[in-house]
Design a protein around this motif. Structure first.
Motif, PDB file in Angstrom:
ATOM      1  N   ASP A 106      -7.041   2.613  23.815  1.00 16.40           N
ATOM      2  CA  ASP A 106      -6.835   3.543  22.713  1.00 16.40           C
ATOM      3  C   ASP A 106      -6.597   2.842  21.379  1.00 16.40           C
ATOM      4  N   LYS A 107      -6.428   1.523  21.411  1.00 18.64           N
ATOM      5  CA  LYS A 107      -6.097   0.780  20.187  1.00 18.64           C
ATOM      6  C   LYS A 107      -7.274   0.010  19.605  1.00 18.64           C
ATOM      7  N   VAL A 108      -8.394  -0.086  20.310  1.00 18.87           N
ATOM      8  CA  VAL A 108      -9.538  -0.875  19.838  1.00 18.87           C
ATOM      9  C   VAL A 108     -10.777   0.010  19.747  1.00 18.87           C
ATOM     10  N   SER A 109     -11.324   0.138  18.538  1.00 20.82           N
ATOM     11  CA  SER A 109     -12.532   0.942  18.328  1.00 20.82           C
ATOM     12  C   SER A 109     -13.793   0.134  18.602  1.00 20.82           C
ATOM     13  N   ARG A 110     -13.901  -1.028  17.953  1.00 19.85           N
ATOM     14  CA  ARG A 110     -15.010  -1.946  18.153  1.00 19.85           C
ATOM     15  C   ARG A 110     -14.440  -3.354  18.104  1.00 19.85           C
ATOM     16  N   LEU A 111     -15.068  -4.268  18.842  1.00 22.49           N
ATOM     17  CA  LEU A 111     -14.536  -5.624  18.976  1.00 22.49           C
ATOM     18  C   LEU A 111     -15.632  -6.652  18.758  1.00 22.49           C
ATOM     19  N   VAL A 112     -15.308  -7.679  17.972  1.00 17.82           N
ATOM     20  CA  VAL A 112     -16.193  -8.830  17.793  1.00 17.82           C
ATOM     21  C   VAL A 112     -15.447 -10.067  18.277  1.00 17.82           C
ATOM     22  N   THR A 113     -16.056 -10.833  19.165  1.00 21.23           N
ATOM     23  CA  THR A 113     -15.503 -12.124  19.572  1.00 21.23           C
ATOM     24  C   THR A 113     -16.372 -13.232  18.997  1.00 21.23           C
TER      25      THR A 113
END
Length: 260
Positions: A106-113
């Motif tokens: 619920d805390k991350v919309s989109r992620l880039v690593t």
């Protein structure tokens, strides 16, 4: 400067700019200052830079764990009353972002690593040796050794530039101590077991063409379990890709985060 307390730790963070929130999570031996080249290249964003345990101005005693670092990120999102945010993480910070997305969807919309690949035995030994040597050699020499794994060949072409970089790292007012570097490396022996197949948000994995710590193949393998993920490779860059090719890295991040 802003700090908040969680579980006997004083967690330091910085906020730069305004707009849609974007949390930036640094890697091992790095803090919020490591994002310098990208700060002006991510327009229209409220950038939230957290110092992980064992780095920067975050203060905590005792052994470190990746589990605590993840919960610090989750707690900061709650502390700022942000709900769900976009996240970018470099190296270890990418894995912290993956853990965060899996444990707190619920805390991350989109992620880039960025440069987040599987840890092999060779790399683990390298970090263990570096953490031991940092206690015994001059800081400038330590950074010159570390740079071999962070930057590609052109970085070393000018001896004066190399010497200036080592001096800047040595003189950095919040430079990580040998003890804190060793504590971050020791945390690798307490890995957080998370099933990345449970990650539901879209993920972009950015690899660097000449990365000796996380090759493009290793990055691809680490992200393989994630259902909705994409891979891209930055050319002419090594592990510290956002320092060597900041425009290309920023373009990849912005393009992914703004995609409909």
């Amino acid at each position: 400067m802003p700090d908040f307390t969680r579980d006997a730790a004083s967690i330091h963070y910085e906020i730069v700019g305004t707009g849609k929130p974007l949390m930036l999570i640094a890697g091992t031996a790095s803090d919020g200052a490591s994002w310098g080249p990208l700060l002006t290249r991510l327009p229209g964003r409220q950038l939230i830079l957290i110092d992980n345990r064992g780095s920067g101005r975050t203060k905590v005693e005792g052994p470190l764990s990746h589990a605590d670092m993840v919960e610090d990120c989750a707690a900061l999102i709650d502390h700022l009353k942000l709900g769900s945010v976009d996240v970018v993480g470099h190296s270890l910070g990418g894995f912290l972002g993956l853990f965060l997305a899996a444990l707190h969807p619920d805390k991350v919309s989109r992620l880039v690593t960025m440069g987040s690949g599987l840890l092999d035995p060779k790399t683990k030994v390298l970090f263990e040796d570096l953490s031991r040597l940092y206690f015994t050699i001059a800081p400038g020499d330590f950074f010159r050794l570390l740079y071999q794994w962070l930057f590609s060949t052109p970085f070393f072409a000018n001896p004066e530039t190399l010497a200036a970089a080592a001096r800047a790292s040595t003189d950095y007012v919040h430079r990580q101590s040998p003890g804190d570097f060793a504590r971050q490396i020791a945390a690798m022996d307490r890995p957080l077991r998370v099933d990345f197949a449970t990650i539901a948000c879209p993920v972009l994995a950015i690899a660097a063409e000449h990365d000796l710590l996380a090759s493009p193949t290793s990055v691809a393998a680490a992200h393989a379990p994630i259902a909705e993920h994409a891979l891209t490779t930055i050319e002419d860059a090594a592990h510290s890709m956002h320092w060597e090719q900041p425009d290309a890295v920023a373009a990849a991040i912005v393009g992914f985060l703004e995609a409909k």
